[in-house]
Design a protein around this motif. Structure first.
Motif, PDB file in Angstrom:
ATOM      1  N   LEU A  48       0.826  -1.207   0.000  1.00 47.24           N
ATOM      2  CA  LEU A  48       0.000   0.000   0.000  1.00 47.24           C
ATOM      3  C   LEU A  48       0.857   1.253   0.000  1.00 47.24           C
ATOM      4  CD1 LEU A  48      -2.733  -1.039   2.573  1.00 47.24           C
ATOM      5  CD2 LEU A  48      -3.072  -0.631   0.124  1.00 47.24           C
ATOM      6  N   TYR A  49       1.972   1.201   0.747  1.00 50.46           N
ATOM      7  CA  TYR A  49       2.870   2.358   0.815  1.00 50.46           C
ATOM      8  C   TYR A  49       3.409   2.707  -0.563  1.00 50.46           C
ATOM      9  CZ  TYR A  49       7.181   4.975   1.621  1.00 50.46           C
ATOM     10  OH  TYR A  49       8.190   5.907   1.558  1.00 50.46           O
ATOM     11  N   TRP A  50       3.914   1.685  -1.269  1.00 52.10           N
ATOM     12  CA  TRP A  50       4.509   1.952  -2.583  1.00 52.10           C
ATOM     13  C   TRP A  50       3.449   2.336  -3.613  1.00 52.10           C
ATOM     14  CZ3 TRP A  50       9.154   3.403  -2.773  1.00 52.10           C
ATOM     15  CH2 TRP A  50      10.097   2.903  -1.872  1.00 52.10           C
ATOM     16  N   ALA A  51       2.234   1.789  -3.426  1.00 54.87           N
ATOM     17  CA  ALA A  51       1.148   2.174  -4.328  1.00 54.87           C
ATOM     18  C   ALA A  51       0.839   3.666  -4.190  1.00 54.87           C
ATOM     19  CB  ALA A  51      -0.099   1.347  -4.032  1.00 54.87           C
ATOM     20  N   ARG A  52       0.890   4.154  -2.944  1.00 50.94           N
ATOM     21  CA  ARG A  52       0.635   5.581  -2.720  1.00 50.94           C
ATOM     22  C   ARG A  52       1.773   6.427  -3.274  1.00 50.94           C
ATOM     23  NH1 ARG A  52      -2.187   6.122   3.268  1.00 50.94           N
ATOM     24  NH2 ARG A  52      -4.033   4.873   2.773  1.00 50.94           N
ATOM     25  N   ILE A  53       3.002   5.930  -3.144  1.00 53.52           N
ATOM     26  CA  ILE A  53       4.148   6.656  -3.705  1.00 53.52           C
ATOM     27  C   ILE A  53       4.001   6.764  -5.229  1.00 53.52           C
ATOM     28  CG2 ILE A  53       6.633   6.552  -4.130  1.00 53.52           C
ATOM     29  CD1 ILE A  53       5.996   7.394  -1.324  1.00 53.52           C
ATOM     30  N   ASP A  54       3.651   5.631  -5.863  1.00 55.96           N
ATOM     31  CA  ASP A  54       3.473   5.633  -7.319  1.00 55.96           C
ATOM     32  C   ASP A  54       2.342   6.565  -7.725  1.00 55.96           C
ATOM     33  OD1 ASP A  54       5.534   3.878  -7.621  1.00 55.96           O
ATOM     34  OD2 ASP A  54       4.263   2.091  -7.704  1.00 55.96           O
ATOM     35  N   SER A  55       1.263   6.558  -6.924  1.00 49.13           N
ATOM     36  CA  SER A  55       0.129   7.434  -7.233  1.00 49.13           C
ATOM     37  C   SER A  55       0.531   8.898  -7.147  1.00 49.13           C
ATOM     38  CB  SER A  55      -1.016   7.138  -6.264  1.00 49.13           C
ATOM     39  OG  SER A  55      -2.092   8.020  -6.502  1.00 49.13           O
ATOM     40  N   ALA A  56       1.348   9.210  -6.130  1.00 47.33           N
ATOM     41  CA  ALA A  56       1.805  10.600  -5.971  1.00 47.33           C
ATOM     42  C   ALA A  56       2.665  11.025  -7.139  1.00 47.33           C
ATOM     43  CB  ALA A  56       2.581  10.738  -4.658  1.00 47.33           C
ATOM     44  N   ARG A  57       3.445  10.076  -7.695  1.00 47.68           N
ATOM     45  CA  ARG A  57       4.311  10.401  -8.826  1.00 47.68           C
ATOM     46  C   ARG A  57       3.508  10.729 -10.075  1.00 47.68           C
ATOM     47  NH1 ARG A  57       8.558   5.465  -7.841  1.00 47.68           N
ATOM     48  NH2 ARG A  57       9.982   6.555  -6.442  1.00 47.68           N
ATOM     49  N   MET A  58       2.289  10.281 -10.130  1.00 45.46           N
ATOM     50  CA  MET A  58       1.480  10.479 -11.325  1.00 45.46           C
ATOM     51  C   MET A  58       0.745  11.807 -11.310  1.00 45.46           C
ATOM     52  SD  MET A  58       2.088   7.964 -13.298  1.00 45.46           S
ATOM     53  CE  MET A  58       3.748   7.752 -12.655  1.00 45.46           C
ATOM     54  N   THR A  59       1.051  12.669 -10.353  1.00 48.67           N
ATOM     55  CA  THR A  59       0.360  13.956 -10.277  1.00 48.67           C
ATOM     56  C   THR A  59       1.100  15.043 -11.050  1.00 48.67           C
ATOM     57  OG1 THR A  59       1.526  14.525  -8.223  1.00 48.67           O
ATOM     58  CG2 THR A  59      -0.601  13.417  -8.021  1.00 48.67           C
ATOM     59  N   PHE A  60       2.088  14.651 -11.858  1.00 41.99           N
ATOM     60  CA  PHE A  60       2.876  15.656 -12.584  1.00 41.99           C
ATOM     61  C   PHE A  60       2.059  16.213 -13.754  1.00 41.99           C
ATOM     62  CE2 PHE A  60       3.733  13.127 -16.336  1.00 41.99           C
ATOM     63  CZ  PHE A  60       3.602  11.828 -15.875  1.00 41.99           C
ATOM     64  N   SER A  61       2.557  17.313 -14.303  1.00 46.58           N
ATOM     65  CA  SER A  61       1.890  17.939 -15.445  1.00 46.58           C
ATOM     66  C   SER A  61       2.826  17.930 -16.657  1.00 46.58           C
ATOM     67  CB  SER A  61       1.532  19.397 -15.096  1.00 46.58           C
ATOM     68  OG  SER A  61       2.713  20.165 -14.947  1.00 46.58           O
ATOM     69  N   GLN A  62       2.269  18.256 -17.815  1.00 43.28           N
ATOM     70  CA  GLN A  62       3.100  18.341 -19.024  1.00 43.28           C
ATOM     71  C   GLN A  62       4.143  19.445 -18.872  1.00 43.28           C
ATOM     72  OE1 GLN A  62       3.104  16.183 -21.637  1.00 43.28           O
ATOM     73  NE2 GLN A  62       4.947  17.317 -22.256  1.00 43.28           N
ATOM     74  N   ALA A  63       3.792  20.489 -18.133  1.00 48.09           N
ATOM     75  CA  ALA A  63       4.764  21.564 -17.890  1.00 48.09           C
ATOM     76  C   ALA A  63       5.970  21.044 -17.119  1.00 48.09           C
ATOM     77  CB  ALA A  63       4.100  22.708 -17.133  1.00 48.09           C
ATOM     78  N   ASP A  64       5.733  20.120 -16.187  1.00 50.77           N
ATOM     79  CA  ASP A  64       6.847  19.513 -15.441  1.00 50.77           C
ATOM     80  C   ASP A  64       7.748  18.730 -16.382  1.00 50.77           C
ATOM     81  OD1 ASP A  64       5.880  20.470 -12.974  1.00 50.77           O
ATOM     82  OD2 ASP A  64       4.566  18.735 -12.769  1.00 50.77           O
ATOM     83  N   VAL A  65       7.128  17.951 -17.274  1.00 47.50           N
ATOM     84  CA  VAL A  65       7.896  17.147 -18.239  1.00 47.50           C
ATOM     85  C   VAL A  65       8.719  18.058 -19.146  1.00 47.50           C
ATOM     86  CG1 VAL A  65       7.716  15.537 -20.179  1.00 47.50           C
ATOM     87  CG2 VAL A  65       6.215  15.268 -18.181  1.00 47.50           C
ATOM     88  N   ASP A  66       8.093  19.093 -19.662  1.00 48.87           N
ATOM     89  CA  ASP A  66       8.805  20.024 -20.557  1.00 48.87           C
ATOM     90  C   ASP A  66       9.962  20.699 -19.827  1.00 48.87           C
ATOM     91  OD1 ASP A  66       6.977  19.362 -22.500  1.00 48.87           O
ATOM     92  OD2 ASP A  66       5.718  21.137 -22.185  1.00 48.87           O
ATOM     93  N   PHE A  67       9.739  21.018 -18.561  1.00 46.98           N
ATOM     94  CA  PHE A  67      10.798  21.648 -17.768  1.00 46.98           C
ATOM     95  C   PHE A  67      11.997  20.707 -17.643  1.00 46.98           C
ATOM     96  CE2 PHE A  67      12.852  22.033 -13.605  1.00 46.98           C
ATOM     97  CZ  PHE A  67      13.287  23.343 -13.643  1.00 46.98           C
ATOM     98  N   MET A  68      11.732  19.455 -17.318  1.00 49.75           N
ATOM     99  CA  MET A  68      12.827  18.483 -17.141  1.00 49.75           C
ATOM    100  C   MET A  68      13.606  18.322 -18.447  1.00 49.75           C
ATOM    101  SD  MET A  68      12.586  17.512 -13.970  1.00 49.75           S
ATOM    102  CE  MET A  68      11.347  17.655 -12.658  1.00 49.75           C
ATOM    103  N   ILE A  69      12.886  18.152 -19.541  1.00 53.33           N
ATOM    104  CA  ILE A  69      13.551  17.961 -20.837  1.00 53.33           C
ATOM    105  C   ILE A  69      14.382  19.192 -21.198  1.00 53.33           C
ATOM    106  CG2 ILE A  69      13.145  17.696 -23.315  1.00 53.33           C
ATOM    107  CD1 ILE A  69      10.741  15.927 -22.623  1.00 53.33           C
ATOM    108  N   GLY A  70      13.800  20.375 -21.003  1.00 51.84           N
ATOM    109  CA  GLY A  70      14.534  21.589 -21.331  1.00 51.84           C
ATOM    110  C   GLY A  70      15.745  21.801 -20.441  1.00 51.84           C
ATOM    111  N   MET A  71      15.569  21.547 -19.141  1.00 52.25           N
ATOM    112  CA  MET A  71      16.674  21.803 -18.212  1.00 52.25           C
ATOM    113  C   MET A  71      17.829  20.827 -18.428  1.00 52.25           C
ATOM    114  SD  MET A  71      17.582  24.020 -15.990  1.00 52.25           S
ATOM    115  CE  MET A  71      16.168  24.837 -15.239  1.00 52.25           C
ATOM    116  N   ILE A  72      17.537  19.639 -18.916  1.00 50.30           N
ATOM    117  CA  ILE A  72      18.616  18.695 -19.235  1.00 50.30           C
ATOM    118  C   ILE A  72      19.525  19.307 -20.309  1.00 50.30           C
ATOM    119  CG2 ILE A  72      19.103  16.490 -20.376  1.00 50.30           C
ATOM    120  CD1 ILE A  72      16.673  15.335 -18.842  1.00 50.30           C
ATOM    121  N   GLY A  73      18.925  19.875 -21.343  1.00 49.22           N
ATOM    122  CA  GLY A  73      19.717  20.526 -22.390  1.00 49.22           C
ATOM    123  C   GLY A  73      20.437  21.761 -21.878  1.00 49.22           C
TER     124      GLY A  73
END
Length: 237
Positions: A48-73
């Motif tokens: 249950l603990y890890w299920a909640r951790i995984d669920s929390a990870r899924m609360t990201f937005s496309q803006a978060d993804v774009d930020f990560m990709i851009g900041m890597i470059g």
């Protein structure tokens, strides 16, 4: 022996109370047993603990993804700039700074790639060849290459060439000027992320963006001091 009516009544009441008490104890014991048998096991609790951790990870937005990709470059170009320090005769102080930037930004690139991977998002690969940077995103239809040239603070290819041709103190001065602008660009990217609706709500994304902002601002202040010392004629007899 004769038993009076009063004694008979008292006996019956006591017997009844004992029976009720026994029944109550039995019911309570049954409930306890049922409760114990229905309590989640340690394995189930961990699941249950890890299920909640995984669920929390899924609360990201496309803006978060774009930020990560851009900041890597963005971070990758800082690696190109910093790697020039030893071969271009930078001062010992600046070489220490450049080494710190390499270590910090390489670690953050790994962290951002891991963040994207764990959320099933495309993970950019960094390819550096001298002054040339290519960000390759595998697994996409046309193996897309991220355009990293228009992000805040990014040096143009001409500026990179200019930096690569500077030597000694001239390199130190140019490196500091360009890296201050570069770091300020990263701070702008973090602020843009935080000001985007629904972005940076996920804990890991928020922590990473916050760490980047704090690190960059701290280094900007340090580099400004170093640049002031270089600009002071008293430091160069």
């Amino acid at each position: 022996m004769n038993i009076s009516n009063t004694q008979r009544t008292t006996f019956l009441l006591i017997t009844l109370l004992l029976m009720l008490g026994a029944a109550g104890c039995k019911s309570s014991q049954t409930a306890t047993d049922r409760s114990a048998s229905s309590a989640p096991s340690e394995d189930r609790m961990e699941e249950l603990y890890w299920a909640r951790i995984d669920s929390a990870r899924m609360t990201f937005s496309q803006a978060d993804v774009d930020f990560m990709i851009g900041m890597i470059g963005h971070h990758a170009q800082a690696l190109i700039m910093s790697r020039l320090a030893p071969e271009n005769g930078a001062s010992a102080q600046l070489q220490i700074l450049a080494a710190r930037i390499i270590n910090a930004q390489r670690d953050e690139i790994n962290t951002m790639q891991t963040w994207l991977r764990r959320r099933g998002q495309p993970v950019p690969e960094v390819h550096i060849d001298g002054l040339n940077l290519m960000i390759h995103i595998p697994g996409m239809d046309h193996e897309e290459h991220a355009d990293h040239t228009n992000m805040p603070g990014m040096l143009s290819q001409e500026q990179l060439v200019e930096l690569s041709e500077a030597k000694g103190t001239d390199f130190d001065r140019l490196f500091l000027r360009y890296m201050i602008d570069h770091h300020m660009g990263a701070v702008t990217m973090v602020r843009n992320l935080v000001n985007t609706d629904g972005a940076a709500q996920e804990e890991d994304a928020f922590r990473l963006a916050s760490d980047i902002q704090v690190d960059q601002i701290t280094e900007i202040e340090r580099m400004k001091l170093m640049l002031e010392e270089l600009s002071d004629p008293g430091n160069h007899p």
